[in-house]
Design a protein around this motif. Structure first.
Motif, PDB file in Angstrom:
ATOM      1  N   GLU A   1       0.836  -1.206   0.000  1.00  0.00           N
ATOM      2  CA  GLU A   1       0.000   0.000   0.000  1.00  0.00           C
ATOM      3  C   GLU A   1       0.869   1.254   0.000  1.00  0.00           C
ATOM      4  O   GLU A   1       0.536   2.238  -0.673  1.00  0.00           O
ATOM      5  CB  GLU A   1      -0.931  -0.009   1.223  1.00  0.00           C
ATOM      6  N   ARG A   2       1.976   1.229   0.734  1.00  0.00           N
ATOM      7  CA  ARG A   2       2.880   2.376   0.745  1.00  0.00           C
ATOM      8  C   ARG A   2       3.494   2.584  -0.639  1.00  0.00           C
ATOM      9  O   ARG A   2       3.632   3.713  -1.106  1.00  0.00           O
ATOM     10  CB  ARG A   2       3.973   2.161   1.796  1.00  0.00           C
ATOM     11  N   PHE A   3       3.858   1.472  -1.294  1.00  0.00           N
ATOM     12  CA  PHE A   3       4.394   1.553  -2.660  1.00  0.00           C
ATOM     13  C   PHE A   3       3.347   2.137  -3.612  1.00  0.00           C
ATOM     14  O   PHE A   3       3.652   2.982  -4.448  1.00  0.00           O
ATOM     15  CB  PHE A   3       4.833   0.163  -3.112  1.00  0.00           C
ATOM     16  N   ARG A   4       2.113   1.712  -3.455  1.00  0.00           N
ATOM     17  CA  ARG A   4       1.037   2.195  -4.312  1.00  0.00           C
ATOM     18  C   ARG A   4       0.790   3.699  -4.099  1.00  0.00           C
ATOM     19  O   ARG A   4       0.621   4.459  -5.054  1.00  0.00           O
ATOM     20  CB  ARG A   4      -0.261   1.424  -4.023  1.00  0.00           C
ATOM     21  N   ALA A   5       0.776   4.112  -2.842  1.00  0.00           N
ATOM     22  CA  ALA A   5       0.319   5.463  -2.518  1.00  0.00           C
ATOM     23  C   ALA A   5       1.405   6.526  -2.617  1.00  0.00           C
ATOM     24  O   ALA A   5       1.121   7.653  -3.027  1.00  0.00           O
ATOM     25  CB  ALA A   5      -0.285   5.467  -1.115  1.00  0.00           C
ATOM     26  N   GLU A   6       2.650   6.166  -2.232  1.00  0.00           N
ATOM     27  CA  GLU A   6       3.617   7.259  -2.095  1.00  0.00           C
ATOM     28  C   GLU A   6       5.036   6.948  -2.517  1.00  0.00           C
ATOM     29  O   GLU A   6       5.802   7.866  -2.822  1.00  0.00           O
ATOM     30  CB  GLU A   6       3.646   7.717  -0.628  1.00  0.00           C
ATOM     31  N   SER A   7       5.454   5.682  -2.552  1.00  0.00           N
ATOM     32  CA  SER A   7       6.865   5.365  -2.772  1.00  0.00           C
ATOM     33  C   SER A   7       7.207   5.231  -4.244  1.00  0.00           C
ATOM     34  O   SER A   7       6.390   4.797  -5.061  1.00  0.00           O
ATOM     35  CB  SER A   7       7.247   4.076  -2.031  1.00  0.00           C
ATOM     36  N   GLN A   8       8.459   5.550  -4.547  1.00  0.00           N
ATOM     37  CA  GLN A   8       8.955   5.458  -5.913  1.00  0.00           C
ATOM     38  C   GLN A   8       9.439   4.051  -6.244  1.00  0.00           C
ATOM     39  O   GLN A   8       9.346   3.589  -7.377  1.00  0.00           O
ATOM     40  CB  GLN A   8      10.111   6.458  -6.086  1.00  0.00           C
ATOM     41  N   VAL A   9       9.954   3.360  -5.206  1.00  0.00           N
ATOM     42  CA  VAL A   9      10.614   2.067  -5.426  1.00  0.00           C
ATOM     43  C   VAL A   9      10.053   1.023  -4.462  1.00  0.00           C
ATOM     44  O   VAL A   9       9.781   1.332  -3.293  1.00  0.00           O
ATOM     45  CB  VAL A   9      12.143   2.210  -5.208  1.00  0.00           C
ATOM     46  N   LEU A  10       9.886  -0.208  -4.968  1.00  0.00           N
ATOM     47  CA  LEU A  10       9.608  -1.355  -4.105  1.00  0.00           C
ATOM     48  C   LEU A  10      10.847  -2.235  -4.144  1.00  0.00           C
ATOM     49  O   LEU A  10      11.194  -2.806  -5.179  1.00  0.00           O
ATOM     50  CB  LEU A  10       8.391  -2.146  -4.596  1.00  0.00           C
ATOM     51  N   LEU A  11      11.522  -2.321  -3.016  1.00  0.00           N
ATOM     52  CA  LEU A  11      12.729  -3.132  -2.889  1.00  0.00           C
ATOM     53  C   LEU A  11      12.317  -4.473  -2.312  1.00  0.00           C
ATOM     54  O   LEU A  11      11.846  -4.557  -1.176  1.00  0.00           O
ATOM     55  CB  LEU A  11      13.701  -2.411  -1.949  1.00  0.00           C
ATOM     56  N   CYS A  12      12.476  -5.540  -3.089  1.00  0.00           N
ATOM     57  CA  CYS A  12      11.915  -6.811  -2.613  1.00  0.00           C
ATOM     58  C   CYS A  12      12.762  -8.014  -2.977  1.00  0.00           C
ATOM     59  O   CYS A  12      13.549  -7.996  -3.918  1.00  0.00           O
ATOM     60  CB  CYS A  12      10.492  -6.991  -3.123  1.00  0.00           C
TER      61      CYS A  12
END
Length: 754
Positions: A601-612
């Motif tokens: 949800e944070r990636f969807r709403a505000e973050s530029q990158v998903l580090l996974c």
């Protein structure tokens, strides 16, 4: 004790019937503490619906509504709730003071009250229902709303006041009147129908046996016709489509749970199989199941079942299998590698089990009845059987005969009869009577094609960035190569796994290989290894990391998923992203389910990158992103394909971009080269790589083949040695394409659900 009640208490101690009788006996009043008995019963039988319903009644009798609602939630997880469940929920809500919600349930279901436990005080139950019926929203004159004054410290409630408020029961008379709003609110009055309680009064003093009969009748409401699928409301982040729903219905109604699902690649056979499994579980028709897959797909199936269908399983990766094989195979919900299951140490243990449902993925590996694969599935004691394969016939029609025999034992007397009736002599791929064969197949097979379901995915673009290493990085990699080959030559069997891991870590970051080296040297000390460890420890910033940040700086407003494999690498990138002020979310296998949901949800709403890590996305909907960066490249092409499938799937509306980072002269560089040159991997439909690699993984895992190839190579013949491995992949692709053509010609579009 009531005489009728005494007569029924004869069940075996600890059984469901025994617990049920004890709980029902104590429902006369809360002083008998029926809730404690119910709690103990559910410790032994946590999902038994009869005990859950008894526990709900025990909770409302003891006026513990929060516990009742907990049991309501648990029952809804496994079963389609009956009116009896909603009645308990209604009273619990009223006991909590949630009168509007309780009233809404009463108005929705009416509650004929013919199946309540006979040991409950009928007048007590009736009084609660009357209270709920008579409750109405009280609206009195009050001054118009105005801005409230700030609460002073003096006027703030004390902790004792808050505690008292939370424990006090609320009745309709205690509710403060609401302010009058300047609007017209239509109000309807529903007069109580006293005849509704006539059946309730007739059952006072009834026996537990009669109660069970009525309860069984209520339970029949769970078993609706298969036209109304229960599973649809229990799926998580699954965009199910009309053809998958129709396929599920057809499997349940027409094929009675024994079918070959032969959808073309990329259409969703796994989703269809999961929907069938979930439906059977919800209806209480499947309690024990076994899913058999190729070794490389075990974790993927585990992830899909858990995240999309809410089904917890144990897999053949679990330590219990090695510790106590007999106990492992006795588990009710298993996902296992078919290679593990057919092994001589497990075969007899597996076929000894009674299983409600068996699912076999990549079922074309059952094409030969003389193999242990086929013999294992044939010997399993099973009620339902789902075989999944996009290419069920790969060489000749005898393979079809072998699959049909598993689904419908005895459909043909002998193989000779099949050859005579359905095959052209000397032409094993040509049916003697195509129409007759297709009529036969309609009873056992569903095959949805891409043309039927109109799958149109946006374009996909793959870019491989081959990075020149720094002089120090190049020297360290060559030195590591010498160390690995030297140790392997001396003690190959002893250190193969550790050396394999070392070489994979070297393709990630200096910090990853540094930690791996330190652990390796603890068991296998050497001067060369110690020197190499010190050199890697001084390499803080690699050219690969610099390339990653250059990519992230381009088009910073576009969301990007960065895949890594090693914990040291994800920790390093985490720190560097923070230092650079890059907005990112982290997703890894150590997080809880709630933490993972929050990260997405944070990636969807505000973050530029998903580090996974490798689990990235885990069945969650992340199609709002259209860019993947493969920082670490797995040696297994199927894992790369699974990453791409996270975003390049049905529901993606934008073009997809995949960036692969590989340092020149490394293993990853060679893997990408042969996958691109030999089979154009990044142009294939998601799912086809799995089918292709399945043609060459019967003898060894592809990653092990890569390691062996690297060990055999030297600086002069590296390209040629990897080209030979590439030729094996190309041959496997040609076999897959031939099988796909054969199946298309054989089946066409005659077996879809349209």
């Amino acid at each position: 004790m009531d005489k009728n009640l005494a007569k029924t208490i004869s069940a075996e101690k600890g059984s469901v019937d025994w617990w049920e009788e004890n709980i029902l006996e104590q429902l006369h009043g809360k002083h008998l503490q029926p809730l404690e008995t119910a709690h103990n019963a559910l410790q032994e039988h946590p999902t038994e619906w009869r005990l859950l319903i008894c526990a709900m009644f025990a909770a409302i009798v003891e006026e513990r509504p929060e516990i009742c609602l907990h049991y309501v939630k648990r029952l809804k997880k496994y079963y389609h709730p009956s009116e009896l469940v909603y009645m308990c929920e209604m009273i619990a809500l009223a006991q909590q003071g949630s009168w509007p919600l309780a009233k809404a349930l009463l108005e929705k279901y009416g509650f004929k009250l013919f199946a309540f436990p006979p040991t409950i005080d009928a007048e007590w139950l009736k009084s609660w229902i009357i209270k709920i019926q008579r409750w109405q929203l009280s609206v009195k004159n009050k001054k118009p709303l105005h801005k409230p004054k700030p609460i002073s410290k003096k006027s703030q409630p004390s902790a004792a006041d808050i505690k008292k408020l939370s424990t006090d029961q609320v009745s309709p008379d205690d509710i403060d009147p609401l302010p009058r709003f300047p609007v017209q609110i239509p109000i309807a009055f529903n007069i109580s129908d006293e005849t509704r309680f006539s059946i309730l009064e007739q059952t006072i003093g009834d026996t537990i046996e009669n109660f069970r009969i009525r309860l069984d009748f209520v339970h029949l409401s769970l078993l609706k016709g298969f036209d109304d699928l229960l599973c649809l409301s229990h799926l998580n982040d699954v965009n199910h489509y009309w053809y998958q729903i129709e396929t599920t219905r057809k499997v349940l109604k027409q094929f009675r749970g024994r079918v070959l699902l032969a959808d073309e690649v990329g259409i969703g056979k796994t989703i269809e199989a999961g929907m069938v499994l979930k439906e059977y579980i919800l209806r209480g028709m499947v309690k024990r199941f076994l899913i058999l897959t190729p070794p490389s797909l075990v974790r993927q199936w585990e992830e899909e079942m858990e995240t999309k269908f809410g089904i917890d399983t144990i897999t053949s990766h679990d330590p219990l299998l090695r510790k106590d094989p007999s106990l492992f195979w006795a588990q009710p919900r298993i996902i296992a590698s078919i290679d593990t299951a057919k092994h001589s140490t497990n075969f007899d243990l597996v076929i000894r089990q009674d299983v409600d449902l068996v699912i076999v993925d990549e079922a074309h590996h059952l094409k030969n009845r003389n193999t242990r694969n086929w013999k294992l599935v044939d010997a399993l004691k099973k009620r339902f059987l789902l075989l999944l394969s996009a290419t069920p016939v790969q060489n000749n029609l005898i393979e079809l005969y072998n699959l049909l025999t598993l689904l419908k034992p005895g459909i043909f007397k002998t193989e000779k009869e099949f050859r005579t009736g359905y095959m052209v002599a000397g032409k094993p791929r040509i049916p003697a009577n195509r129409e007759r064969l297709q009529n036969l197949m309609r009873d056992v097979m569903i095959r949805n094609t891409r043309s039927l379901v109109d799958v149109r995915l946006p374009a996909r673009h793959a870019i491989t960035l081959r990075i020149d290493p720094s002089p120090e990085e190049k020297e360290c990699y060559l030195m590591l190569d010498c160390l690995i080959k030297e140790v392997y030559t001396k003690e190959a069997d002893k250190h193969r796994l550790a050396l394999h891991h070392l070489l994979e870590a070297a393709g990630s970051t200096p910090s990853a290989v540094s930690l791996s080296l330190r652990r390796f040297l603890e068991h296998t000390p050497s001067n060369m290894g110690q020197e190499l460890y010190l050199r890697y420890a001084k390499l803080h910033l690699s050219t690969k990391i610099q390339t990653l940040f250059d990519l992230l700086d381009r088009n910073p407003s576009e969301k990007k998923i960065v895949f890594v494999r090693f914990r040291e690498t994800i920790n390093l990138l985490d720190t560097m992203l923070r230092e650079r002020g890059v907005s990112f979310a982290r997703f890894d296998g150590q997080m809880t389910g709630l933490e993972k949901d929050a990260a997405i949800e944070r990636f969807r709403a505000e973050s530029q990158v998903l580090l996974c890590t490798e689990t990235g996305g885990e069945g969650r909907n992340i199609q709002f992103c259209n860019t993947i960066i493969n920082f670490d490249l797995p040696w297994n092409p199927q894992a790369i394909e699974q990453r791409i499938g996270r975003i390049h799937r049905i529901g993606q509306e934008r073009e997809v971009f995949i960036f692969n980072l590989a340092v020149r002269g490394t293993v990853e560089d060679e893997i990408l080269r042969i996958l691109d040159e030999k089979i154009n991997m990044f142009e294939l439909v998601v799912g086809e790589v799995q089918s292709i690699m399945g043609e060459i993984e019967d003898n060894a895992e592809f990653s092990n083949m890569v390691f062996s190839t690297w060990i055999e190579a030297n600086e002069n013949n590296l390209k040629n040695v990897f080209d030979q491995l590439g030729d094996k992949i190309l041959k496997a692709k040609e076999q897959y394409e031939a099988a796909k053509t054969l199946d298309n010609n054989l089946f066409g579009e005659e077996f879809d659900v349209a």
